[in-house]
Design an enzyme around this catalytic site. Structure first.
Site, PDB file in Angstrom:
ATOM      1  N   LEU A 105      14.299 -19.421 -93.050  1.00 31.77           N
ATOM      2  CA  LEU A 105      15.562 -20.155 -93.059  1.00 31.77           C
ATOM      3  C   LEU A 105      15.530 -21.211 -91.947  1.00 31.77           C
ATOM      4  O   LEU A 105      15.116 -20.900 -90.828  1.00 31.77           O
ATOM      5  CB  LEU A 105      16.713 -19.175 -92.815  1.00 31.77           C
ATOM      6  CG  LEU A 105      18.088 -19.806 -93.042  1.00 31.77           C
ATOM      7  CD1 LEU A 105      18.372 -19.929 -94.533  1.00 31.77           C
ATOM      8  CD2 LEU A 105      19.175 -18.992 -92.367  1.00 31.77           C
ATOM      9  N   TYR A 146      25.588 -18.717 -98.720  1.00 28.78           N
ATOM     10  CA  TYR A 146      26.563 -18.465 -97.665  1.00 28.78           C
ATOM     11  C   TYR A 146      26.163 -19.155 -96.373  1.00 28.78           C
ATOM     12  O   TYR A 146      25.043 -19.651 -96.237  1.00 28.78           O
ATOM     13  CB  TYR A 146      26.742 -16.958 -97.440  1.00 28.78           C
ATOM     14  CG  TYR A 146      25.601 -16.268 -96.726  1.00 28.78           C
ATOM     15  CD1 TYR A 146      24.388 -16.040 -97.359  1.00 28.78           C
ATOM     16  CD2 TYR A 146      25.737 -15.838 -95.406  1.00 28.78           C
ATOM     17  CE1 TYR A 146      23.348 -15.402 -96.696  1.00 28.78           C
ATOM     18  CE2 TYR A 146      24.701 -15.202 -94.735  1.00 28.78           C
ATOM     19  CZ  TYR A 146      23.504 -14.984 -95.391  1.00 28.78           C
ATOM     20  OH  TYR A 146      22.468 -14.365 -94.733  1.00 28.78           O
ATOM     21  N   LYS A 172      19.905 -20.273 -98.139  1.00 28.70           N
ATOM     22  CA  LYS A 172      20.651 -19.148 -97.555  1.00 28.70           C
ATOM     23  C   LYS A 172      21.406 -18.434 -98.682  1.00 28.70           C
ATOM     24  O   LYS A 172      22.615 -18.572 -98.841  1.00 28.70           O
ATOM     25  CB  LYS A 172      21.582 -19.646 -96.444  1.00 28.70           C
ATOM     26  CG  LYS A 172      22.013 -18.544 -95.482  1.00 28.70           C
ATOM     27  CD  LYS A 172      22.526 -19.114 -94.190  1.00 28.70           C
ATOM     28  CE  LYS A 172      23.156 -18.095 -93.280  1.00 28.70           C
ATOM     29  NZ  LYS A 172      22.309 -16.967 -92.878  1.00 28.70           N
ATOM     30  N   GLU A 189       9.633 -14.967 -89.706  1.00 28.43           N
ATOM     31  CA  GLU A 189      10.969 -14.784 -89.124  1.00 28.43           C
ATOM     32  C   GLU A 189      11.289 -13.299 -89.167  1.00 28.43           C
ATOM     33  O   GLU A 189      10.402 -12.485 -89.450  1.00 28.43           O
ATOM     34  CB  GLU A 189      12.020 -15.635 -89.844  1.00 28.43           C
ATOM     35  CG  GLU A 189      12.214 -15.324 -91.312  1.00 28.43           C
ATOM     36  CD  GLU A 189      13.371 -16.111 -91.953  1.00 28.43           C
ATOM     37  OE1 GLU A 189      14.181 -16.726 -91.245  1.00 28.43           O
ATOM     38  OE2 GLU A 189      13.461 -16.071 -93.203  1.00 28.43           O
TER      39      GLU A 189
HETATM   40  N1  PDD Z   1      21.549 -14.854 -90.539  1.00 23.67           N
HETATM   41  N2  PDD Z   1      16.689 -16.222 -90.792  1.00 23.67           N
HETATM   42  C1  PDD Z   1      17.429 -15.458 -91.614  1.00 23.67           C
HETATM   43  C2  PDD Z   1      16.747 -14.733 -92.730  1.00 23.67           C
HETATM   44  C3  PDD Z   1      18.823 -15.349 -91.418  1.00 23.67           C
HETATM   45  O1  PDD Z   1      19.558 -14.600 -92.251  1.00 23.67           O
HETATM   46  C4  PDD Z   1      19.420 -16.023 -90.326  1.00 23.67           C
HETATM   47  C5  PDD Z   1      20.903 -15.971 -90.064  1.00 23.67           C
HETATM   48  C6  PDD Z   1      18.612 -16.808 -89.484  1.00 23.67           C
HETATM   49  C7  PDD Z   1      19.172 -17.579 -88.313  1.00 23.67           C
HETATM   50  O2  PDD Z   1      19.932 -18.688 -88.730  1.00 23.67           O
HETATM   51  P1  PDD Z   1      21.117 -19.275 -87.835  1.00 23.67           P
HETATM   52  O3  PDD Z   1      20.533 -19.551 -86.512  1.00 23.67           O
HETATM   53  O4  PDD Z   1      21.514 -20.493 -88.551  1.00 23.67           O
HETATM   54  O5  PDD Z   1      22.193 -18.233 -87.759  1.00 23.67           O
HETATM   55  C8  PDD Z   1      17.248 -16.892 -89.755  1.00 23.67           C
HETATM   56  C9  PDD Z   1      22.988 -14.774 -90.497  1.00 23.67           C
HETATM   57  C10 PDD Z   1      23.554 -14.850 -89.117  1.00 23.67           C
HETATM   58  C11 PDD Z   1      23.432 -13.565 -91.278  1.00 23.67           C
HETATM   59  O6  PDD Z   1      22.838 -13.326 -92.324  1.00 23.67           O
HETATM   60  O7  PDD Z   1      24.384 -12.898 -90.867  1.00 23.67           O
END
Ligand code: PDD
Length: 299
Positions: free
Chosen positions: A206, A32, A150, A182
């Protein structure tokens, strides 16, 4: 009622149904993206789709959609729901088949689902809640070895987040072998002596689009950045800790395992980056940043 996208159709979200034999439902076999929309425009869209393509490649699910095809789906949702500030959730699973079978299907027929959720308007000045920051705990990362994909398989993330809530905290910073990588749905940054530090990309985190954007934004403003491993014990020595994601933007952490970080409110480097981030959004709203000249920023 919100309008969603499912396999080529736009329909009220309550009517968006997938078969029980979908591999997303049975195996968590899918990936996703969460893409912000500011001023009705997709933010860092090329980067989000590049990461989607990496995730699809990572689970060996080839798709023929072009950047424009993905953009069309997103634009339909923006228009149908009349939302200017939003986040688009785009999910692709390996699809539904007559039997539950672990083997990948020879000719996959993926399920494509997308929905849109409103985000707050640009906030030129941080709220008291922003300044107050959040409280986190640390815990051993029990996820798999491909956190760079992801994947929709988020049970471990949910369990680790719930662990924080049950401790009266907001989130969990994930640690492997004494190193912090993270949080459950965001990337990790610390600030020490004015330098912004974040772990280097690896299979343990991620590749966050916001992470990448902040490194770029800091560089634009002459703020030093460093990508290196962060031992768990160093978190307590940090002047500032932040968690970043497309929906949270930059969130200051002011308590870690019940110990106060910095002076217990959002720090000065956070405030600088907050201002730069919001300023850029304002420029998008005013149309001062053009998709052609700032391909780096928005499509
Ligand atoms: N989550 N690390 C993890 C495990 C994440 O699920 C996310 C984002 C990020 C940050 O990635 P980005 O800056 O590209 O949003 C880091 C999304 C927002 C979610 O699961 O809703």
């Amino acid at each position: 009622m919100s309008i969603a996208y499912l396999n080529g159709q736009l329909l009220p979200i309550e009517e968006a149904k997938v078969p029980a034999l979908d591999r997303g439902f049975l195996f968590g076999d899918g990936v996703y993206e969460v893409i912000p929309v500011y001023a009705g425009r997709l933010f860092r869209f090329k980067q989000h789709i590049a990461r989607l393509e990496n995730s699809l490649q990572g689970i060996r699910l080839p798709m023929e959609q072009t950047l424009q095809d993905w953009a069309n789906i997103c634009h339909q949702l923006i228009e149908q729901n009349s939302l200017n500030n939003a986040s688009i959730y785009l999910q692709i699973t390996r699809g539904a088949y007559p039997e539950r079978n672990h083997d990948f299907p020879a000719n996959p027929s993926p399920t494509i689902f997308a929905m849109i959720t409103a985000l707050p308007e640009v906030q030129a000045v941080p709220s008291d809640r922003d300044l107050q920051g959040i409280s986190v705990i640390t815990a051993e990362d029990i996820r798999w070895q491909r956190c760079d994909i992801k994947a929709i398989t988020l049970l471990a993330n949910c369990m680790l987040k719930q662990q924080a809530l049950e401790c009266g905290a907001n989130d969990t910073i994930l640690v492997r072998g004494g190193v912090a990588f993270e949080a459950t749905s965001s990337n990790l940054f610390i600030v020490r002596d004015g330098v912004i530090i974040t772990p280097p990309l690896s299979e343990h985190l991620l590749p966050g689009i916001t992470r990448d954007f902040l490194l770029w934004l800091a560089e634009q403003h002459g703020i030093l950045t460093e990508q290196r491993l962060i031992p768990e014990h160093e978190l307590l020595q940090a002047d500032e800790i932040w968690l970043t994601s497309s929906t949270k933007e930059i969130r200051p952490v002011t308590r870690l395992n019940d110990v106060t970080i910095g002076n217990g409110t959002a720090g000065p480097v956070w405030r600088q980056m907050y201002d730069h981030y919001q300023q850029l959004k304002v420029q998008l709203y005013r149309g001062e940043i053009d998709s052609n000249t700032e391909g780096e920023i928005a499509l």
